[in-house]
Design a protein around this motif. Structure first.
Motif, mmCIF file in Angstrom:
data_model
loop_
_atom_site.group_PDB
_atom_site.id
_atom_site.type_symbol
_atom_site.label_atom_id
_atom_site.label_comp_id
_atom_site.label_asym_id
_atom_site.label_seq_id
_atom_site.Cartn_x
_atom_site.Cartn_y
_atom_site.Cartn_z
ATOM 1 N N ILE A 50 1.697 -4.804 -3.547
ATOM 2 C CA ILE A 50 0.996 -3.936 -4.295
ATOM 3 C C ILE A 50 1.403 -2.798 -4.463
ATOM 4 N N ILE A 51 1.564 -1.914 -5.826
ATOM 5 C CA ILE A 51 2.152 -0.555 -5.263
ATOM 6 C C ILE A 51 0.940 -0.077 -5.736
ATOM 7 N N ILE A 52 0.791 1.295 -5.182
ATOM 8 C CA ILE A 52 -0.269 2.560 -5.815
ATOM 9 C C ILE A 52 0.084 3.084 -6.924
ATOM 10 N N GLU A 53 0.088 3.955 -8.095
ATOM 11 C CA GLU A 53 0.709 4.988 -8.596
ATOM 12 C C GLU A 53 -0.429 5.839 -8.875
ATOM 13 N N ARG A 54 -0.060 7.057 -8.621
ATOM 14 C CA ARG A 54 -1.150 8.465 -9.566
ATOM 15 C C ARG A 54 -1.775 8.498 -10.302
ATOM 16 N N PRO A 55 -2.410 8.944 -11.091
ATOM 17 C CA PRO A 55 -2.840 8.745 -11.410
ATOM 18 C C PRO A 55 -2.363 9.699 -12.546
ATOM 19 N N GLU A 56 -2.082 9.384 -14.103
ATOM 20 C CA GLU A 56 -1.474 10.047 -14.860
ATOM 21 C C GLU A 56 -2.621 11.371 -15.809
ATOM 22 N N VAL A 57 -3.866 11.368 -15.277
ATOM 23 C CA VAL A 57 -5.004 12.006 -15.937
ATOM 24 C C VAL A 57 -4.769 13.481 -15.751
ATOM 25 N N SER A 58 -5.016 13.875 -16.542
ATOM 26 C CA SER A 58 -4.021 15.737 -15.977
ATOM 27 C C SER A 58 -5.898 16.152 -16.341
ATOM 28 N N LEU A 120 0.265 -7.305 7.000
ATOM 29 C CA LEU A 120 0.329 -6.644 6.063
ATOM 30 C C LEU A 120 1.076 -5.185 6.606
ATOM 31 N N ASP A 121 1.748 -4.798 5.686
ATOM 32 C CA ASP A 121 1.871 -3.032 6.086
ATOM 33 C C ASP A 121 2.532 -2.326 5.058
ATOM 34 N N LEU A 122 1.841 -0.531 4.798
ATOM 35 C CA LEU A 122 2.317 0.298 4.516
ATOM 36 C C LEU A 122 2.891 0.661 3.430
ATOM 37 N N LEU A 123 3.596 0.436 2.645
ATOM 38 C CA LEU A 123 4.447 1.288 1.769
ATOM 39 C C LEU A 123 4.578 2.931 2.000
ATOM 40 N N THR A 124 5.149 3.878 1.724
ATOM 41 C CA THR A 124 4.892 5.425 2.055
ATOM 42 C C THR A 124 6.150 5.546 0.811
ATOM 43 N N ALA A 125 5.879 6.790 0.452
ATOM 44 C CA ALA A 125 6.481 7.466 -0.511
ATOM 45 C C ALA A 125 8.375 7.316 0.102
ATOM 46 N N ALA A 126 8.736 7.685 1.531
ATOM 47 C CA ALA A 126 9.770 7.344 1.851
ATOM 48 C C ALA A 126 10.871 6.000 1.678
ATOM 49 N N ASP A 127 10.013 4.867 1.564
ATOM 50 C CA ASP A 127 10.587 3.761 1.059
ATOM 51 C C ASP A 127 10.758 3.510 -0.012
ATOM 52 N N GLY A 135 5.809 10.950 2.820
ATOM 53 C CA GLY A 135 4.539 11.202 3.561
ATOM 54 C C GLY A 135 3.666 10.276 2.544
ATOM 55 N N GLU A 136 3.219 10.886 1.636
ATOM 56 C CA GLU A 136 2.071 9.949 0.865
ATOM 57 C C GLU A 136 2.281 8.387 1.147
ATOM 58 N N VAL A 137 1.259 7.356 0.703
ATOM 59 C CA VAL A 137 1.249 6.136 0.722
ATOM 60 C C VAL A 137 0.851 5.484 -0.580
ATOM 61 N N ASN A 138 2.079 4.619 -1.099
ATOM 62 C CA ASN A 138 2.058 4.234 -2.068
ATOM 63 C C ASN A 138 1.573 2.467 -2.515
ATOM 64 N N GLY A 139 1.380 1.496 -1.192
ATOM 65 C CA GLY A 139 0.982 0.879 -1.845
ATOM 66 C C GLY A 139 1.202 -0.238 -0.180
ATOM 67 N N LEU A 140 1.198 -1.648 -0.390
ATOM 68 C CA LEU A 140 1.169 -2.574 0.568
ATOM 69 C C LEU A 140 2.210 -3.305 0.486
ATOM 70 N N GLU A 141 2.646 -3.766 1.905
ATOM 71 C CA GLU A 141 3.042 -5.348 1.124
ATOM 72 C C GLU A 141 2.191 -6.630 1.973
ATOM 73 N N ILE A 142 1.997 -8.061 1.368
ATOM 74 C CA ILE A 142 1.176 -8.883 2.127
ATOM 75 C C ILE A 142 2.780 -9.294 2.468
ATOM 76 N N SER A 143 2.287 -10.162 3.546
ATOM 77 C CA SER A 143 3.325 -12.112 4.373
ATOM 78 C C SER A 143 2.852 -12.487 4.370
ATOM 79 N N PHE A 144 2.732 -13.285 4.254
ATOM 80 C CA PHE A 144 2.532 -14.734 4.925
ATOM 81 C C PHE A 144 3.934 -15.697 5.221
ATOM 82 N N TYR A 145 3.233 -16.143 6.298
ATOM 83 C CA TYR A 145 4.414 -17.040 7.611
ATOM 84 C C TYR A 145 3.823 -18.307 7.647
ATOM 85 N N ASP A 146 4.977 -19.198 7.236
ATOM 86 C CA ASP A 146 4.749 -20.401 7.499
ATOM 87 C C ASP A 146 6.019 -21.701 7.592
#
Length: 156
Positions: A50-58, A120-127, A135-146
């Motif tokens: 899940i990627i969370i983008e910056r709003p583009e509204v001025s 659940l892992d956070l995705l940072t801008a460095a990724d 340094g900002e957080v961009n989103g998260l990864e959700i993983s399931f093991y089975d």
């Protein structure tokens, strides 16, 4: 002329005498690693991002009402919503997870079993090399093991 220490020719008889022991130890370690690797359960991982983008509204278009929401708070809220007991119970029912233990254990025990298999892992801008907001957080990864690859794929 006398020399101190050993050279490689002096080690040859030692290696000949200990070759059987070294071979036995090597073979035992190889066999032990094979037994361990084949006795471990296969575990498959499926990941959704899940990627969370910056709003583009001025701010110029929405003066006074525009607030820059904190991404980490938004991600924490998404995490809390995803990991609620009701959502996890719905996932368990929808994908028929843990059918062998659902009748024997309480619903909370089955949900906690799913929580252990979700990561659940956070995705940072460095990724993301395209992102200039380091340094900002961009989103998260959700993983399931089975143990079943199809189940892991379908759940995530």
């Amino acid at each position: 002329m006398q020399t101190d220490g050993y050279n490689l020719l002096d080690l040859r008889p030692l290696l000949r005498r200990r070759a059987g022991l070294a071979g036995t130890v090597f073979l035992a370690l190889v066999l032990l690693s094979l037994v361990i690797s084949y006795s471990l359960e296969n575990l498959y991982r499926s990941t959704g991002t899940i990627i969370i983008e910056r709003p583009e509204v001025s701010e110029r278009f929405l003066p006074g009402t525009f607030q820059n929401p904190d991404r980490e708070q938004r991600i924490a809220r998404i995490n809390d919503e995803v990991m609620t007991r009701d959502n996890l119970a719905e996932i368990i029912e929808e994908h028929n997870l843990y059918a062998e233990i659902r009748g024997e254990r309480s619903a909370e025990s089955v949900v906690s079993n799913l929580r252990r298999n979700v990561e659940l892992d956070l995705l940072t801008a460095a990724d993301d090399p395209r992102n200039r907001y380091d340094g900002e957080v961009n989103g998260l990864e959700i993983s399931f093991y089975d143990p079943n690859p199809a189940t892991a794929r379908n759940v995530a």
